[in-house]
Motif scaffolding. Structure first.
Motif, PDB file in Angstrom:
ATOM      1  N   ILE A  80      55.633  65.417  16.987  1.00  0.00           N
ATOM      2  CA  ILE A  80      54.491  65.683  16.111  1.00  0.00           C
ATOM      3  C   ILE A  80      53.753  64.376  15.833  1.00  0.00           C
ATOM      4  N   GLU A  81      54.504  63.317  15.530  1.00  0.00           N
ATOM      5  CA  GLU A  81      53.902  62.010  15.261  1.00  0.00           C
ATOM      6  C   GLU A  81      53.169  61.480  16.488  1.00  0.00           C
ATOM      7  N   VAL A 118      42.917  63.666  12.325  1.00  0.00           N
ATOM      8  CA  VAL A 118      44.358  63.855  12.475  1.00  0.00           C
ATOM      9  C   VAL A 118      44.959  64.580  11.274  1.00  0.00           C
ATOM     10  N   GLY A 119      44.411  64.340  10.092  1.00  0.00           N
ATOM     11  CA  GLY A 119      44.903  65.030   8.905  1.00  0.00           C
ATOM     12  C   GLY A 119      44.738  66.538   9.010  1.00  0.00           C
ATOM     13  N   ARG A 121      48.886  72.461  11.720  1.00  0.00           N
ATOM     14  CA  ARG A 121      49.937  72.701  12.703  1.00  0.00           C
ATOM     15  C   ARG A 121      51.083  73.480  12.070  1.00  0.00           C
ATOM     16  N   GLY A 157      45.874  61.655  18.691  1.00  0.00           N
ATOM     17  CA  GLY A 157      44.661  62.171  18.072  1.00  0.00           C
ATOM     18  C   GLY A 157      43.907  61.109  17.289  1.00  0.00           C
ATOM     19  N   LEU A 158      44.646  60.233  16.616  1.00  0.00           N
ATOM     20  CA  LEU A 158      44.021  59.141  15.869  1.00  0.00           C
ATOM     21  C   LEU A 158      43.260  58.213  16.814  1.00  0.00           C
ATOM     22  N   ASN A 216      54.232  56.560  21.183  1.00  0.00           N
ATOM     23  CA  ASN A 216      54.686  56.510  19.800  1.00  0.00           C
ATOM     24  C   ASN A 216      55.845  55.533  19.598  1.00  0.00           C
ATOM     25  N   ALA A 260      49.897  63.251  16.826  1.00  0.00           N
ATOM     26  CA  ALA A 260      48.998  62.786  15.768  1.00  0.00           C
ATOM     27  C   ALA A 260      48.469  61.386  16.090  1.00  0.00           C
ATOM     28  N   TYR A 275      41.066  68.333  20.652  1.00  0.00           N
ATOM     29  CA  TYR A 275      41.432  67.517  19.495  1.00  0.00           C
ATOM     30  C   TYR A 275      40.653  67.995  18.279  1.00  0.00           C
ATOM     31  N   TYR A 322      44.726  68.224  11.864  1.00  0.00           N
ATOM     32  CA  TYR A 322      45.763  68.638  12.818  1.00  0.00           C
ATOM     33  C   TYR A 322      47.109  68.785  12.110  1.00  0.00           C
ATOM     34  N   LEU A 323      47.487  67.771  11.325  1.00  0.00           N
ATOM     35  CA  LEU A 323      48.799  67.797  10.667  1.00  0.00           C
ATOM     36  C   LEU A 323      48.901  68.906   9.631  1.00  0.00           C
TER      37      LEU A 323
END
Length: 166
Positions: A54-55, A36-37, A43, A61-62, A108, A58, A32, A39-40
């Motif tokens: 993707i969400e 998360v930002g 990526r 990860g959050l 999610n 994320a 990780y 990662y986004l």
């Protein structure tokens, strides 16, 4: 390179939970980014990407970064792991400590489906002393059998260094 990222506090990894394992488990660690930002933004993006996947990553990860912060802030030693069998049953997070043993799955979706519970159910079959939680994007807290289904937003508001995790 992954070790350098970890040494610079830009990432962390989770090892597999193996205590008295009754099943054949995978051996690779989960990676990780610390945020998360990051990662986004890092990526790679492709035309064929599925936004919900993707969400979902994320969102996981959050939750990971919040749980890692909580574990690291505890006075008594706690550990954060994950659990995955070779047959692909998985629980995203295992939090263990002197008075804590949680199995946490992150989804999610806004609704919980029976297949979402398979990994948690297998885990509590092997470790009945664990408290199983399924975090999802819905609005209601309720139970599906032994599994407490909790909105992610509610759970994240509960995480504070002085608070026990349930």
């Amino acid at each position: 390179y992954l070790q350098i990222l970890e040494d610079l506090l830009l990432s962390f990894h989770l090892s597999i939970f193996r205590r008295k394992s009754k099943r054949d488990l995978v051996s690779q660690e989960k990676f990780y980014f610390f945020d998360v930002g990051v990662y986004l933004s890092m990526r790679p993006k492709n035309l064929y990407d599925i936004p919900s996947e993707i969400e979902g990553a994320a969102l996981e990860g959050l939750v990971a970064q919040h749980l890692k912060g909580w574990v690291d802030a505890q006075k008594e030693k706690h550990q954060l792991h994950y659990w995955r069998t070779r047959s692909k049953l998985e629980v995203d997070f295992i939090v263990s400590g002197p008075k804590t043993f949680l199995a946490i799955e992150v989804k999610n979706g806004k609704a919980v489906h029976p297949k979402d519970l398979h990994g948690l159910q297998a885990f509590i079959d092997d470790y009945p002393e664990a408290t199983p939680l399924l975090l999802y994007r819905g609005k209601q807290t309720y139970k599906e059998g032994k599994v407490s289904c909790i909105p992610i937003e509610t759970f994240l508001k509960m995480i504070h260094p002085e608070n026990p995790l349930l």
